[in-house]
Enzyme design. Structure first.
Site, PDB file in Angstrom:
ATOM      1  N   TRP A   1      10.592  27.370  32.353  1.00 31.17           N
ATOM      2  CA  TRP A   1      11.307  28.775  32.488  1.00 31.17           C
ATOM      3  C   TRP A   1      10.895  29.657  33.401  1.00 31.17           C
ATOM      4  O   TRP A   1      11.518  30.499  34.060  1.00 31.17           O
ATOM      5  CB  TRP A   1      11.622  29.347  31.191  1.00 31.17           C
ATOM      6  CG  TRP A   1      12.586  28.378  30.292  1.00 31.17           C
ATOM      7  CD1 TRP A   1      12.285  27.496  29.098  1.00 31.17           C
ATOM      8  CD2 TRP A   1      13.812  28.002  30.518  1.00 31.17           C
ATOM      9  NE1 TRP A   1      13.481  26.899  28.673  1.00 31.17           N
ATOM     10  CE2 TRP A   1      14.344  27.212  29.637  1.00 31.17           C
ATOM     11  CE3 TRP A   1      14.938  28.346  31.459  1.00 31.17           C
ATOM     12  CZ2 TRP A   1      15.774  26.485  29.605  1.00 31.17           C
ATOM     13  CZ3 TRP A   1      16.024  27.934  31.533  1.00 31.17           C
ATOM     14  CH2 TRP A   1      16.651  26.921  30.603  1.00 31.17           C
TER      15      TRP A   1
ATOM     16  N   ASP B   1       9.829  37.513  29.661  1.00 31.97           N
ATOM     17  CA  ASP B   1      10.927  36.666  29.261  1.00 31.97           C
ATOM     18  C   ASP B   1      10.573  36.250  27.669  1.00 31.97           C
ATOM     19  O   ASP B   1       9.738  35.477  27.551  1.00 31.97           O
ATOM     20  CB  ASP B   1      11.074  35.505  29.993  1.00 31.97           C
ATOM     21  CG  ASP B   1      12.275  34.381  29.399  1.00 31.97           C
ATOM     22  OD1 ASP B   1      12.917  34.742  28.461  1.00 31.97           O
ATOM     23  OD2 ASP B   1      12.379  33.488  30.149  1.00 31.97           O
TER      24      ASP B   1
ATOM     25  N   LYS C   1      18.487  32.313  20.497  1.00 34.98           N
ATOM     26  CA  LYS C   1      17.520  31.591  19.356  1.00 34.98           C
ATOM     27  C   LYS C   1      17.384  32.668  18.324  1.00 34.98           C
ATOM     28  O   LYS C   1      17.823  32.281  17.138  1.00 34.98           O
ATOM     29  CB  LYS C   1      16.164  31.652  20.410  1.00 34.98           C
ATOM     30  CG  LYS C   1      16.058  30.504  21.202  1.00 34.98           C
ATOM     31  CD  LYS C   1      16.521  30.920  22.744  1.00 34.98           C
ATOM     32  CE  LYS C   1      16.094  29.794  23.763  1.00 34.98           C
ATOM     33  NZ  LYS C   1      16.797  28.491  23.864  1.00 34.98           N
TER      34      LYS C   1
HETATM   35  N1  PMP Z   1      14.008  31.630  29.098  1.00 34.70           N
HETATM   36  C1  PMP Z   1      13.627  30.979  28.182  1.00 34.70           C
HETATM   37  C2  PMP Z   1      12.357  31.061  27.622  1.00 34.70           C
HETATM   38  C3  PMP Z   1      14.471  30.021  27.541  1.00 34.70           C
HETATM   39  O1  PMP Z   1      14.202  29.085  26.397  1.00 34.70           O
HETATM   40  C4  PMP Z   1      15.889  29.843  28.336  1.00 34.70           C
HETATM   41  C5  PMP Z   1      16.745  28.811  27.690  1.00 34.70           C
HETATM   42  N2  PMP Z   1      16.523  27.852  26.863  1.00 34.70           N
HETATM   43  C6  PMP Z   1      16.263  30.667  29.131  1.00 34.70           C
HETATM   44  C7  PMP Z   1      15.289  31.651  29.778  1.00 34.70           C
HETATM   45  C8  PMP Z   1      17.557  30.363  29.676  1.00 34.70           C
HETATM   46  O2  PMP Z   1      18.583  30.998  29.019  1.00 34.70           O
HETATM   47  P1  PMP Z   1      20.053  30.918  29.118  1.00 34.70           P
HETATM   48  O3  PMP Z   1      20.442  29.356  29.120  1.00 34.70           O
HETATM   49  O4  PMP Z   1      20.570  32.011  28.551  1.00 34.70           O
HETATM   50  O5  PMP Z   1      20.243  31.217  30.736  1.00 34.70           O
END
Ligand code: PMP
Length: 382
Positions: A124, A194, A218
């Site tokens: 991520w 994040d 989450k």
């Molecule tokens: N950051 C993290 C730490 C994630 O786990 C995720 C999705 N699992 C995201 C960003 C991306 O999120 P989204 O699918 O809502 O764009």
């Protein structure tokens, strides 16, 4: 009791494994969209057709009605209380999930700078880094590739840039379960994190950050929403050539209602915040989360069949990734777990393996049920 797939091993597990958190519900270990608190789901069901005697569902309620504004304001107030967020931060409820923030971060926070610092510790943060590169020069402070992203690079190897607009890191890498258990010190350079997969898992000193964001799916609510907590002095200098919806200052000026917001998601987020307060707040969640994670890692570490590859000091309390020493058994593990009401234990498509996501809404009984299954499966496959 759940209907069993007769082709799969019938195993004698205790009733708690089979009944899940409530009638007709499974222990859902999905990484996101993830399990929501049972009480939140029940309240939402209760109010679905008629929100507090209005004869209107929250989904149908105008976003500028006094009723919805009350829902929105209460959600923000409760989040501020949970995280002790002071008045010098905006709290925004935006669309575009976590990924939306990968772009909005540089578009808003670069200000008069041309470069930003990124720590790359997994999938991520790498995605966020790639997105930022569309908008500015990016300095990689450190990259965990040499440990296959199983450890956070040592502080003395970090190359911070004094001229960076901000320093970015992902507090919990969801795929392998790699979590920062402290907050990096970046001096006067604003820190951005994040926290999509670990916000609200424990108390947080928000004052250490310029920006904290989290996709909702989450620990907060249904997908489609991102919570953004941003220091007020950092907004108002966004690039001029971006859509107004992406500008934190414009969103803040309109209480995140520059357009029609995802009202139902916001409402569910509010119910979750209320539920967290009812549980005793984030200190209580922290203790439960630590206990759940410790007991699960202990079983994995004690096993001859399962293992976890993350540096112990950096293991996540939210996402417990593990593998079987005999990888050919993994599909059977997943199928048998599913047949026994333990759902979505497959790892991410990028990493493979197995993963138990045990966010706030996963009761300790769910982790106990998984542990019982782990023991049982190992006994039969040792
Ligand atoms: N950051 C993290 C730490 C994630 O786990 C995720 C999705 N699992 C995201 C960003 C991306 O999120 P989204 O699918 O809502 O764009």
């Amino acid at each position: 009791m759940n209907r069993m797939n007769s082709s799969l091993e019938q195993i004698s597990l205790q009733q708690s494994v089979l009944t899940g958190p409530g009638p007709g519900r499974a222990w859902n270990f999905n990484a996101g969209p993830a399990m929501l608190p049972q009480a939140v789901m029940e309240q939402a069901r209760e109010e679905l057709l008629d929100w507090q005697g209005t004869g209107i569902s929250v989904m149908e309620l105008g976003h500028r009605t006094p009723q919805f504004i009350q829902i929105a304001e209460q959600a923000e107030a409760d989040l501020r209380e949970l995280l002790s967020i002071s008045d010098n931060y905006h709290v925004l409820f935006l669309q575009g999930g976590g990924t939306g923030q990968f772009g909005m971060t540089p578009l808003n926070l670069l200000r008069d700078k041309t470069t930003a610092d990124y720590l790359v510790t997994g999938h991520w943060s790498a995605k966020a880094y790639e997105e930022a590169r569309r908008f500015c020069a990016v300095n990689v402070v450190a990259d965990g590739a040499d440990t296959n992203y199983c450890a956070i690079p040592a502080r003395d190897s970090w190359r911070l840039n004094d001229d960076a607009a901000y320093v970015y890191y992902c507090a919990n890498e969801t795929l392998l379960g790699l979590e920062f258990h402290d907050i990096p010190d970046t001096g006067d350079i604003p820190l951005v994190t994040d926290m999509t997969s670990n916000l609200l898992a424990r108390p947080l000193d928000v004052s250490r950050f310029g920006l904290v964001f989290a996709g909702a799916q989450k620990n907060i609510g249904p997908t489609g929403l991102a919570v953004v907590i941003v220091r007020k002095d950092l907004v108002g200098q966004a690039r001029r050539d971006i859509p107004s919806l992406y500008d934190y200052a414009l969103q803040a000026a309109e209480q995140s209602m520059l357009n029609t917001p995802p009202t139902f998601n916001w409402y569910i987020a509010g119910l979750t915040f209320r539920w967290l307060l009812d549980q005793g707040g984030l200190e209580t969640m922290a203790a439960v989360n630590r206990r759940k994670a410790e007991k699960l890692y202990a079983v994995i570490d004690d096993s001859a069949l399962y293992y976890n590859e993350i540096e112990p000091a950096h293991r996540s309390e939210m996402n417990v990734h593990f593998r079987l020493r005999d990888e050919s058994l993994e599909p059977r593990f997943i199928d048998e777990a599913e047949a026994n009401n333990l759902k979505a234990l497959a790892g991410h498509r990028v990493t493979g393996g197995l993963r138990a996501s045990i966010y706030n809404a996963m009761p300790e009984a769910g982790v106990d049920a998984l542990i019982e299954f782990l023991h049982e499966f190992e006994r039969r496959n040792a």
